[in-house]
Design an enzyme around this catalytic site. Structure first.
Site, short mmCIF file in Angstrom:
data_model
loop_
_atom_site.label_atom_id
_atom_site.label_comp_id
_atom_site.label_asym_id
_atom_site.label_seq_id
_atom_site.Cartn_x
_atom_site.Cartn_y
_atom_site.Cartn_z
CB SER A 33 -0.96 -0.05 3.25
OG SER A 33 -0.77 -1.02 3.94
CD GLU B 59 -5.72 -0.67 4.28
OE1 GLU B 59 -5.59 0.63 3.83
OE2 GLU B 59 -4.99 -1.08 5.14
NE ARG C 220 -6.31 2.62 7.20
CZ ARG C 220 -5.93 3.67 8.23
NH1 ARG C 220 -6.68 4.01 8.80
NH2 ARG C 220 -4.74 3.92 8.13
#
Length: 298
Positions: free
Chosen positions: A222, A292, A172
Site C-alpha cells: 500500500s 508509506e 504505522r
C-alpha cells in the site's frame, strides 16, 4: 584492518556493489557498496559497531517489501536480517528473531493453536519490519501482540529491552522509526484458540489479498497511509487514476492504492507518480496523502 578484512576475520557474509533491485519487492534500485548478511545477533551488532567506527552509513533491511532504493544506489552498507530467523514457541508466546517472515510466524502460531497473528498472514515483511512500522491489517496490528522487544542501541553500544508500553506504537509508527535502536528479537503474546478457526481466518485473509491486490506485479504494498475518515485507494480511483503511469511505474488497475513496476520502473518514476497522485488528491479533496513507501538514498 580494513572493513573487508574485519568482516572476513569475523566470518560475516557480504558482497560488494550489490544491485538492490535484486532484493526489493519492487525490483528497483541501484547497487549498494556493501550487502551484508550477519548470521546472528552478535554478528549484527559487531558489523554495526565496525561501520560506525569507519563512519560508513548503513541501512537495516528486512524483507524490503516497502522500500525503494535510489537509482544511483546506496553509498554505504545494507545489512540484511534474513538469517536472524529463529522462532521458538513457549506456552502462549512466540520468541522471534527480527528476520522471521510474518507469514512464517503466523503459520507457527497456527501450528500451536495460537490466535492473534492471523492478520499478518500474507503481509510480505518480517517481524522486525512489522514492529518498526506497526504493521496491521483486518482490524489488528503488531502493537496488539508485542510483549517486549530486544534492541541494540547503536549509539550507546548496548542491548536494551523495551516493553510494549515503551514502544510508542501508533498508526504505522513506533519509537524505532525515530531512534538509533535496532530490533533484534521480540516476544509475541497470543491466545489459545482452535486450529480450524485460525486456519479459516488465515485463508480468508489470503483470499482477500489475492482478489484485491496486484500480487502478480512487483510492488511495495500500500503506497499511502490511510487518511482519517477516508480510503486513499478509493479517492485515487474516483479521480480516474487507475492505470496512470510515469515511465515504468503505474497505478494498479486492480487496486488504486498500489503502484506496480510494469517492467522497467525507476525510483524516479515512482517518486514522480507518487507526487502526482498527492497533488491531484489534495486539489480534489484537500487531503494530504502520506506516503508509506520508504525511499532510501545516500
Amino acid at each position: 584492518m580494513s572493513l573487508i578484512e574485519e568482516m572476513h576475520s569475523h566470518q560475516i557474509q557480504f558482497c560488494l556493489d550489490e544491485p538492490m533491485r535484486k532484493h526489493t519487492s519492487f525490483r528497483i534500485g541501484g547497487p549498494a557498496d556493501y550487502f551484508i548478511s550477519p548470521a546472528d545477533e552478535e554478528a549484527l551488532m559487531t558489523i554495526i559497531s565496525l561501520l560506525r567506527q569507519e563512519k560508513i552509513p548503513y541501512f537495516i533491511a528486512g524483507n524490503l517489501s516497502n522500500v525503494v532504493f535510489d537509482d544511483a544506489g546506496y553509498r554505504g552498507a545494507v545489512i540484511s536480517t534474513e538469517r536472524l530467523n529463529h522462532i521458538t514457541h513457549i506456552d502462549c508466546t512466540l520468541h522471534c528473531g527480527c528476520g522471521v517472515n510474518l507469514s512464517v510466524a503466523a503459520n507457527t502460531a497456527y501450528k500451536h493453536a495460537l490466535t492473534g497473528l492471523e492478520f499478518a498472514y500474507g503481509i510480505p515483511g518480517t517481524i522486525g519490519g512489522g514492529i518498526y512500522m506497526n504493521a496491521g491489517a483486518y482490524g489488528s496490528e503488531m502493537a496488539n501482540i508485542v510483549d517486549q522487544v530486544c534492541c541494540f542501541d547503536s549509539a550507546e553500544n548496548k542491548v536494551k529491552t523495551f516493553l510494549q508500553k515503551d514502544c510508542q506504537f501508533g498508526y504505522r509508527s513506533s519509537i524505532f522509526q525515530h531512534s538509533e535502536l535496532i530490533l533484534l528479537s521480540t516476544i509475541l503474546t497470543l491466545q489459545e484458540g482452535e486450529k480450524k478457526a485460525i486456519k479459516e481466518k488465515m485463508d480468508t485473509h489470503m483470499s482477500a489479498r489475492k482478489s484485491k491486490q496486484p500480487l502478480s506485479w512487483p510492488n511495495a504494498g500500500s503506497v499511502f497511509k490511510r487518511p482519517q475518515g477516508h480510503f486513499a485507494g478509493a479517492m485515487i480511483e474516483e479521480l480516474g487514476l487507475k492505470g496512470a503511469s510515469v515511465g515504468g511505474a503505474a497505478v494498479s488497475e486492480k487496486h488504486a492504492g498500489f503502484i506496480i513496476n510494469t517492467g522497467n520502473a525507476t525510483c524516479s518514476d515512482v517518486k514522480e507518480l507518487v507526487a502526482m497522485i498527492q497533488e491531484k488528491v489534495y486539489s480534489a479533496y484537500g487531503i494530504s496523502l502520506e506516503c508509506e513507501i520508504q525511499f532510501v538514498a545516500s
